[in-house]
Scaffold this motif. Structure first.
Motif, PDB file in Angstrom:
ATOM      1  N   PRO A   1       0.822  -1.216   0.000  1.00 23.24           N
ATOM      2  CA  PRO A   1       0.000   0.000   0.000  1.00 23.24           C
ATOM      3  C   PRO A   1       0.860   1.271   0.000  1.00 23.24           C
ATOM      4  O   PRO A   1       1.941   1.289   0.587  1.00 23.24           O
ATOM      5  CB  PRO A   1      -0.806  -0.102   1.299  1.00 23.24           C
ATOM      6  N   GLY A   2       0.340   2.310  -0.673  1.00 26.09           N
ATOM      7  CA  GLY A   2       1.035   3.603  -0.683  1.00 26.09           C
ATOM      8  C   GLY A   2       2.364   3.548  -1.392  1.00 26.09           C
ATOM      9  O   GLY A   2       3.251   4.357  -1.135  1.00 26.09           O
ATOM     10  N   SER A   3       2.503   2.581  -2.308  1.00 29.72           N
ATOM     11  CA  SER A   3       3.843   2.347  -2.835  1.00 29.72           C
ATOM     12  C   SER A   3       4.209   3.242  -4.016  1.00 29.72           C
ATOM     13  O   SER A   3       5.388   3.427  -4.274  1.00 29.72           O
ATOM     14  CB  SER A   3       3.990   0.883  -3.228  1.00 29.72           C
ATOM     15  N   ASP A   4       3.190   3.788  -4.736  1.00 31.97           N
ATOM     16  CA  ASP A   4       3.626   4.742  -5.771  1.00 31.97           C
ATOM     17  C   ASP A   4       4.022   5.980  -4.990  1.00 31.97           C
ATOM     18  O   ASP A   4       3.159   6.604  -4.398  1.00 31.97           O
ATOM     19  CB  ASP A   4       2.505   5.228  -6.711  1.00 31.97           C
ATOM     20  N   GLY A   5       5.273   6.358  -5.067  1.00 31.97           N
ATOM     21  CA  GLY A   5       5.658   7.612  -4.420  1.00 31.97           C
ATOM     22  C   GLY A   5       4.991   8.723  -5.196  1.00 31.97           C
ATOM     23  O   GLY A   5       4.234   8.483  -6.122  1.00 31.97           O
ATOM     24  N   GLY A   6       5.228   9.945  -4.804  1.00 34.35           N
ATOM     25  CA  GLY A   6       4.727  11.054  -5.600  1.00 34.35           C
ATOM     26  C   GLY A   6       3.360  11.526  -5.168  1.00 34.35           C
ATOM     27  O   GLY A   6       2.794  11.050  -4.196  1.00 34.35           O
ATOM     28  N   ARG A   7       2.851  12.470  -5.923  1.00 35.30           N
ATOM     29  CA  ARG A   7       1.640  13.181  -5.497  1.00 35.30           C
ATOM     30  C   ARG A   7       0.371  12.364  -5.735  1.00 35.30           C
ATOM     31  O   ARG A   7      -0.483  12.274  -4.856  1.00 35.30           O
ATOM     32  CB  ARG A   7       1.559  14.511  -6.261  1.00 35.30           C
ATOM     33  N   PHE A   8       0.228  11.808  -6.906  1.00 41.65           N
ATOM     34  CA  PHE A   8      -1.013  11.084  -7.227  1.00 41.65           C
ATOM     35  C   PHE A   8      -0.783   9.587  -7.093  1.00 41.65           C
ATOM     36  O   PHE A   8       0.105   9.044  -7.744  1.00 41.65           O
ATOM     37  CB  PHE A   8      -1.468  11.403  -8.658  1.00 41.65           C
TER      38      PHE A   8
END
Lengths: 693, 325
Positions: free
Chosen positions: A382-389
């Motif tokens: 979970p929450g693994s795409d870093g970045g804003r979106f």
């Protein structure tokens, strides 16, 4: 024992058929209660209590009675009445114009003795007067929690939501003598309202006629006579003139029902293989001042040890009313998050854990849905795409009855001019009742749907039940089918004489009655009709249990995008796989599913009744701050009709159930932030980010 | 609503004299006024219709751009010269309400609209702004209230247009018994100065126009409005940003926030953080943080601090034409 038509050969039944009343609605010719205008009709308005808790000391209506245009003033809450919530009916006025009626309300002098109130459930739950304390967790549950391979603990909630029908509650009442009246109203039960109003006004049931040709939404809040119906009847009697009384938006939101909130303190444990070992929970919520509240918790999934306690909390708020799958969406949203958290605690794919705890149709739906949705593309962390979106996926499920029941009485007439009338005292809650009634008959008689007039929404037609529990189609369609087959039998008997072939050899299609084995031997439907007697063909229909079946499962997959800068949750896609049985109309079935998902999105992200403890008042009894989703909140919604049998079932309520849970889980998967309290607003996500720092 | 007298003056002089009555109100688009009348928040004896006065709905541009008070939000949003020279203003106009509201709502009405605070809007609640003795938001449900400039009343100013116009140094023209003109920034007043109203208008004064100076025309700009509900909602926080660039260096700028303070909130701190610096995503982030300097959140609106900082950051990136993350 009858069967539904083979959908590979039908022209109407089960196909995509646009609503027969569509042209009336889009052109503005459809008559809703709001549109009823009668000669000498007056306008009614109701004064609501400004206080959450008060006793009426005195009501002075003398000034109001003298106001211009005022024809009747009616006191609802006389001296001594205890008022339990803001907006509760106190008095009402009928006047020549709506403005005059509203002006007169302001001239009514009421003396209140204000009493202490509690309007926020969590606050009231601290008050022993309003809720008993929870007992301690059982030894068995404690032992099971200790033995589990993974446990979670958390507090969850879903707020009070309001039905927010676009057409407010209300009616027009016209007395036709001292003991007889006709009423036009927005209702989910024309026959139920007739019985209730006759009793309420002390007149014979047969002397009341209730008409509801079209309605603008009920969602469960229009199942019986609302308090405004009796007020309107009293005003009309007093004024000796018809009265139209439609609630304004404020009192609509305050008094006509709501979906209760649900608060749960949960401890749960699972075993390594994903099996749910234990779910223990203290749950409470409010249905207003009544002491009745409960929810089906845990929802769908079973734990070996269940220790769940429910407590109703009394608050000075408007009473609840069934709201599309009462208490199921709340139970689902909480359960689905608990189950999801257990999966992460075990390091297991959340879908795998669900598969370990389901079987049968639901399990097939999970597997199919995952394939269609592309669940395997999901990053397990979970929450693994870093970045804003950041994007994430989640899942939820539903269970519902949706079977039909006996009682509906259908009368079908084929006239000599080849037109057909089908009469029955059901009503269209918005599901497209007329369209499937006409489809069933047009299909069996082989005529164009435009030749069939489906007449509903009038208590002078044969009995049919209330539209609640997603039971209408499964109750009504079998009765229509019975009438339709009987009419077809009589038609073929008549045609048989004319084509010189036995009736059982005949079939009907495209306006012709013909011999199945040799379609060249035929006669037109119109010609058969022209040879009928003056009475035409009359066929009656009642319920046939073999044509319907209850018990429907559904699963929904949601993908969302979370903006980590602003806390905006944007729903991207929702796949809704629902068991629909044999659908009457593919178009309206899909539209029903889409509508459920839309309401589920409102619950997940926006909707909440906001109360103010200091003043006891509702802060958002309107469409401005009670936020319904709009076009920009819409994801791509894909309904998938999952066929399990060839019997008709209800689909009105199930699709609203899984959405919020699926979205809440998708938000966690996207952001790594678990928002356990709905709705998931930017505020809550930003607060969670602030806490994480 | 109470019965009232409908007045249709032919000119401004007639309108001003009609306003000297005991409780007269001006009607332009009427959206906010009718809401207030229906709720019983105002009960004017006279409603003075401005639509019959010639010239108030004109937009005239020679060097500067003079926008009449009755120009509609749709006209403003669709004006070619506004879109090319004062982009943030067009964006702000387009962000208001719904198409139906923008077709009717006016520039003057948008600037003079009353707050959306739910305690203020509830006629039964005697709050400070309605002559009562306390602000109910202070210890109540204040998630939508001010984090900057609040006290003793904690409303936020609801106008989307105001921050964008102020970011271009707009002036407002006012007609009373005499005419006056002042910077739009000075038109709005904090509750600490006057909690009964949000601006400096006297009861017999009318906003007649807003002027955008030539000096700021063509500056790079953006208005970013963050709403809780994307479809038709007020700003939870918004920011108008204007930049005069020399290459990649910020020569001059304005940063004005909406939805976070009782007035459109010009942030000198954010402007100082930007001036003379090379524009970059890091600078946008730093300026955003500077914009919420001194924020004093209430119990339920602490989230707005982070939100407002990021809203300024997004507006800056958009104005500068930089990629948003």
């Amino acid at each position: 024992m009858s069967e539904w038509n083979d959908r590979s050969k039908t022209k109407y039944v089960g196909q995509r058929v646009t609503r027969v009343e569509g042209p009336l609605k889009v052109s503005g010719r459809a008559k809703y209660t709001y549109d009823i205008q009668l000669p000498d009709m007056l306008y009614g308005a109701i004064l609501g209590s400004p206080h959450a808790a008060a006793q009426v000391k005195s009501v002075d209506i003398s000034e109001a009675e003298r106001m211009p245009g005022v024809k009747a003033v009616h006191v609802v809450a006389g001296p001594g009445t205890n008022l339990r919530h803001q907006g509760q009916d106190v008095a009402a006025v009928a006047a020549t114009t709506e403005q005059q009626a509203r002006d007169a309300l302001r001239a009514i002098r009421v003396e209140y003795e204000v009493r202490p109130h509690r309007v926020i459930t969590q606050v009231a739950s601290q008050d022993p007067e309003r809720m008993e304390p929870f007992p301690a967790l059982s030894d068995e549950a404690q032992t099971a929690l200790r033995a589990a391979d993974a446990t979670i603990e958390g507090s969850y909630s879903v707020p009070v939501r309001i039905h927010t029908c676009l057409e407010t509650h209300g009616c027009v009442v016209r007395w036709d003598g001292d003991d007889r009246f006709t009423m036009w109203c927005s209702t989910q039960a024309v026959h139920g309202v007739r019985g209730g109003m006759a009793q309420n006004q002390g007149v014979p049931a047969g002397n009341v006629r209730v008409i509801c040709e079209h309605m603008g939404g009920g969602f469960g809040s229009k199942l019986g006579p609302g308090s405004e119906f009796a007020v309107c009847a009293a005003l009309a009697k007093k004024a000796k003139a018809p009265v139209k009384l439609m609630r304004d938006r404020h009192t609509e939101q305050l008094t006509t029902g709501n979906g209760p909130d649900a608060h749960a303190r949960v401890r749960a444990g699972a075993r390594k293989d994903g099996k749910l070992a234990v779910i223990a929970a203290d749950c409470f919520g409010t249905s207003g001042y009544s002491a009745q509240w409960g929810m089906p918790f845990p929802y769908v999934y079973r734990a070996e040890t269940r220790a769940v306690r429910s407590r109703p909390v009394r608050t000075n708020c408007g009473s609840d009313a069934p709201l599309r799958a009462p208490m199921h969406p709340q139970a689902c949203a909480i359960t689905e998050q608990v189950v999801d958290e257990l999966a992460y605690a075990l390091g297991m794919d959340p879908l795998e854990l669900r598969l370990a705890n389901t079987d049968g149709v639901r399990k097939q739906q999970f597997e199919l849905g995952a394939k269609l949705f592309g669940w395997e593309k999901r990053n397990p962390k979970p929450g693994s795409d870093g970045g804003r979106f950041r994007r994430g996926m989640g899942v939820g499920t539903s269970a519902w009855g949706g079977g039909g029941g006996p009682g509906s009485r259908v009368e079908l007439t084929i006239h000599r001019d080849a037109t057909i009338e089908v009469k029955l005292g059901t009503q269209d809650l918005g599901t497209g009742t007329r369209t499937y009634v006409a489809s069933i008959v047009a299909e069996d008689l082989g005529v164009d749907i435009s030749q069939v007039r489906a007449m509903i929404g009038d208590s002078d037609f044969g009995y049919s039940g209330a539209s609640g529990g997603s039971t209408t189609t499964a109750s009504v369609a079998p009765a229509v089918k019975t009438a339709s087959l009987e009419a077809r039998r009589q038609l073929f008997e008549k045609a048989a004489e004319m084509v010189g072939q036995p009736a059982e050899e005949l079939d009907a299609r495209d306006g012709k009655v013909f011999v199945s084995s040799d379609p060249s031997k035929s006669i037109t439907f119109a010609e058969v009709c022209s040879r009928l007697g003056v009475a035409g063909i009359v066929a009656n229909g009642t319920f046939d249990a073999s044509l319907q079946q209850g018990g429907v499962a559904g699963v929904q997959f949601a993908e969302v995008e979370v903006d980590m800068w602003t806390g905006r949750v944007r729903p991207i896609r929702v796949l809704a796989v629902h068991d629909c049985g044999y659908w009457m109309n593919r178009l309206t079935t899909e539209s029903q599913i889409i509508g459920g998902v839309i309401q589920g999105i409102g619950m997940a992200l926006l909707e909440e009744r906001k109360m103010d403890e200091n003043t006891g008042r509702c802060l958002n009894p309107d469409l401005e701050q009670y936020k319904l989703p709009g076009p920009w909140e819409m994801p791509e919604i894909v309904p998938h009709l999952f066929e399990t049998h060839q019997k008709v079932a209800g689909i009105g309520e199930p699709p609203v159930i899984p959405t919020a849970g699926a979205i809440a889980n998708a938000v966690f998967h996207a952001s790594g932030l678990r928002i356990r309290h709905l709705p998931i607003t930017p505020r809550k996500l930003l607060e969670a980010m602030d806490e994480r720092v | 609503m109470n019965a009232f007298e409908w007045v249709t003056p032919k000119d401004l002089k007639g309108a001003v004299s009609a306003l000297s009555g005991d409780s007269a109100k001006v009607l332009a688009g009427g959206i906010d006024l009718l809401c207030e009348m229906k709720e019983g928040l105002v009960t004017p004896s006279h409603v003075v219709n401005l639509k019959s006065i010639a010239g108030l709905n004109q937009m005239v541009g020679r060097d500067d751009l003079r926008i009449g008070a009755l120009v509609t939000l749709t006209e403003l949003a669709e004006s070619e010269s506004v879109r090319s020279q004062y982009k943030a203003v067009a964006e702000a106009a387009l962000s208001v309400g719904s198409p139906q509201i923008r077709n009717v709502g006016t520039v003057g009405g948008n600037l003079c609209q009353r707050p959306r605070c739910w305690y203020y809007r509830d006629v039964a609640i005697e709050c400070l702004k309605k002559g009562g003795d306390r602000c109910f938001a202070e210890d109540g449900e204040n998630e939508y209230h001010a984090i900057l400039g609040g006290g003793p009343c904690h409303i936020v100013h609801p106008s989307d247009l105001a921050p964008a116009l102020i970011a271009f140094d707009a002036k407002v023209e006012i007609q009373g018994t005499s005419a006056r003109s002042l910077p739009l920034l000075d038109f709005f007043v904090l509750p600490a100065v006057n909690w009964g109203q949000e601006n400096v208008l006297a009861p017999n004064e009318i906003v007649t126009a807003v002027t955008l100076p030539k000096a700021t025309a063509g500056w790079k700009s953006a208005y970013y409005k963050f709403r809780e509900r994307e479809s038709f909602d007020w700003a939870l926080a918004s920011a108008a940003v204007t930049l005069r660039m020399s290459g990649n260096t910020v020569q001059d700028c304005r940063v004005v926030l909406g939805g976070v303070a009782p007035i459109p909130w010009r942030s000198k701190e954010a402007e100082s953080a930007l001036k003379g610096k090379t524009i970059s995503p890091a600078l946008a982030e730093a300026a955003g943080k500077a914009a919420v300097t001194g924020a004093k959140p209430l119990k339920h609106n602490g989230y707005k601090v982070r939100l407002a900082a990021n809203v300024v950051r997004i507006a800056l990136l958009r104005a500068a034409g930089l990629e948003e993350a």
